[in-house]
Design a protein around this motif. Structure first.
Motif, PDB file in Angstrom:
ATOM      1  N   SER A 197       0.805  -1.219   0.000  1.00  0.00           N
ATOM      2  CA  SER A 197       0.000   0.000   0.000  1.00  0.00           C
ATOM      3  C   SER A 197       0.839   1.270   0.000  1.00  0.00           C
ATOM      4  O   SER A 197       0.331   2.351  -0.316  1.00  0.00           O
ATOM      5  CB  SER A 197      -0.943   0.002   1.206  1.00  0.00           C
ATOM      6  N   ASN A 270      -1.295  -1.042 -10.676  1.00  0.00           N
ATOM      7  CA  ASN A 270      -1.760   0.325 -10.445  1.00  0.00           C
ATOM      8  C   ASN A 270      -2.554   0.814 -11.650  1.00  0.00           C
ATOM      9  O   ASN A 270      -2.821   2.008 -11.775  1.00  0.00           O
ATOM     10  CB  ASN A 270      -0.586   1.276 -10.165  1.00  0.00           C
ATOM     11  N   TYR A 287      -5.044  -3.706  -6.075  1.00  0.00           N
ATOM     12  CA  TYR A 287      -4.811  -2.423  -6.752  1.00  0.00           C
ATOM     13  C   TYR A 287      -4.165  -1.448  -5.792  1.00  0.00           C
ATOM     14  O   TYR A 287      -4.523  -1.381  -4.613  1.00  0.00           O
ATOM     15  CB  TYR A 287      -6.141  -1.858  -7.254  1.00  0.00           C
ATOM     16  N   VAL A 288      -3.221  -0.666  -6.298  1.00  0.00           N
ATOM     17  CA  VAL A 288      -2.571   0.334  -5.468  1.00  0.00           C
ATOM     18  C   VAL A 288      -2.362   1.592  -6.310  1.00  0.00           C
ATOM     19  O   VAL A 288      -2.045   1.525  -7.500  1.00  0.00           O
ATOM     20  CB  VAL A 288      -1.223  -0.190  -4.910  1.00  0.00           C
ATOM     21  N   SER A 290      -3.043   6.277  -6.045  1.00  0.00           N
ATOM     22  CA  SER A 290      -3.925   7.352  -5.598  1.00  0.00           C
ATOM     23  C   SER A 290      -4.119   8.348  -6.729  1.00  0.00           C
ATOM     24  O   SER A 290      -3.325   9.276  -6.906  1.00  0.00           O
ATOM     25  CB  SER A 290      -3.329   8.049  -4.360  1.00  0.00           C
ATOM     26  N   ASN A 294      -9.410   6.242  -9.358  1.00  0.00           N
ATOM     27  CA  ASN A 294      -9.878   5.310  -8.343  1.00  0.00           C
ATOM     28  C   ASN A 294     -11.388   5.366  -8.157  1.00  0.00           C
ATOM     29  O   ASN A 294     -11.989   4.428  -7.647  1.00  0.00           O
ATOM     30  CB  ASN A 294      -9.201   5.598  -6.999  1.00  0.00           C
ATOM     31  N   TYR A 305      -9.406  -1.087  -0.275  1.00  0.00           N
ATOM     32  CA  TYR A 305      -8.839  -2.037  -1.225  1.00  0.00           C
ATOM     33  C   TYR A 305      -7.366  -1.786  -1.547  1.00  0.00           C
ATOM     34  O   TYR A 305      -6.723  -2.610  -2.204  1.00  0.00           O
ATOM     35  CB  TYR A 305      -9.636  -2.015  -2.531  1.00  0.00           C
ATOM     36  N   GLN A 306      -6.816  -0.665  -1.118  1.00  0.00           N
ATOM     37  CA  GLN A 306      -5.454  -0.321  -1.498  1.00  0.00           C
ATOM     38  C   GLN A 306      -4.454  -1.401  -1.078  1.00  0.00           C
ATOM     39  O   GLN A 306      -4.275  -1.684   0.103  1.00  0.00           O
ATOM     40  CB  GLN A 306      -5.039   1.016  -0.885  1.00  0.00           C
ATOM     41  N   GLY A 307      -3.814  -2.025  -2.069  1.00  0.00           N
ATOM     42  CA  GLY A 307      -2.774  -3.000  -1.815  1.00  0.00           C
ATOM     43  C   GLY A 307      -3.248  -4.296  -1.204  1.00  0.00           C
ATOM     44  O   GLY A 307      -2.433  -5.104  -0.743  1.00  0.00           O
TER      45      GLY A 307
END
Length: 333
Positions: A197, A270, A287-288, A290, A294, A305-307
């Motif tokens: 993340s 990503n 998924y990672v 910003s 998104n 869900y990040q990472g």
């Protein structure tokens, strides 16, 4: 009714995912109309210096239809320069247009809204909640939709081309691929990955990427899974960009990529349009990143869900598909 559906403006192969998905949705649900692909204005996808603009053959101006449908992250600072002349020509000829699975930024919204008030679309269906909020008060029909790339498992006939191969897909486009480990459950499926993340885009990546093949090496396998690396940027002419990482995969066929995501055991990425098809086919994705993109993942109801390894409930896709079809039907199809 003759309907032209935009399907050419690919800045990378992932744009083909939502455009083919939308085209197939229309033909499946409204088969009594006559469909063809619309070639978008050249400047949407191709770079050329201003002095050469006089040499561009504007094919889209010679394609005639009753309804034109545009899609993608087009509602930005260059929307009016690229699309406004074409839209005005469409309406001057007595045609109409709609926007489906679109994304826009707040900085451009007021200017575009002013244009839409004078040249209203039959429908604006967003792919994320923020875009919908920007345009929902316009004097034209709007719908809080999803990215049609998340519907490919319903709209696209994708074969099982890798049934006997266990692999993980990784795709990172503006930085180095992070190192990660995986954890399997009792059934042998991937249930977790190590924390990624904190991954961030690499500063000066457009320069550094040219030297990645010299200073970075990547695994071809993890446990008993191969690692396959789909490259979405298919326009590069340099081998050291296309094949800098082991097991890199390139194709000019979007359906081949979709087949790869359908068969994967996990996608780590990503890229929005690597994660969405994977999730659509019921496979896990980590998924990672910003970015404003998104919002298309948030719109599907996924949180935290990040990472992390996440899946998407099939009922969510079915509901979103049905609702989008209803919204499109409302414009008279």
């Amino acid at each position: 009714m003759r309907i032209l559906v935009e399907n050419s403006s690919w800045n990378n192969i992932g744009d083909g995912f939502y455009q083919f998905s939308l085209f197939n949705l229309l033909r499946k649900e409204f088969p009594h109309h006559d469909y063809a692909y619309l070639d978008a204005p050249a400047s949407r996808s191709f770079r050329y210096a201003k002095p050469f603009s006089k040499n561009v053959f504007k094919f889209e101006e010679h394609q005639d239809a009753d309804l034109y449908i545009f899609s993608g992250p087009i509602l930005g600072s260059d929307f009016l320069a690229i699309y406004a002349p074409l839209i005005k020509q469409i309406q001057a000829r007595g045609g109409n247009y709609a926007l489906v699975s679109v994304h826009g930024d707040a900085e451009s919204a007021n200017t575009i809204l002013s244009f839409f008030s004078e040249n209203p679309p039959l429908l604006l269906a967003s792919r994320d909640r923020n875009t919908f909020d920007l345009y929902k008060n316009g004097k034209f029909p709007t719908y809080d939709g999803v990215c049609t790339a998340s519907l490919v498992s319903i709209t696209c006939d994708v074969g099982d081309t890798t049934p006997d191969t266990r692999y993980i897909s990784t795709s990172f486009y503006d930085g180095y691929e992070p190192h990660f480990e995986i954890k399997l459950n009792e059934q042998g499926s991937i249930s977790e990955i190590s924390d990624i993340s904190s991954w961030q885009p690499e500063p000066n990546w457009k320069f550094k990427r040219h030297f990645e093949y010299l200073f970075k090496s990547y695994r071809s396998n993890i446990a008993d899974f191969q690692i396959v690396r789909p490259v979405h940027d298919i326009g590069y002419k340099f081998s050291h960009l296309n094949y800098s990482r082991s097991n890199s995969f390139l194709s000019y066929n979007p359906l081949t990529y979709l087949s790869l995501y359908k068969g994967t055991s996990l996608t780590v990425t990503n890229r929005l349009h690597a994660a969405l098809p994977t999730l659509s086919f019921g496979k896990p994705a980590a998924y990672v990143g910003s970015t404003r993109r998104n919002g298309a993942i948030d719109r599907l109801g996924l949180r935290n869900y990040q990472g992390r390894v996440v899946r998407l409930d099939r009922e969510v896709l079915t509901s979103e598909y049905t609702s989008l079809v209803q919204a499109i039907r409302g414009i008279g199809l």
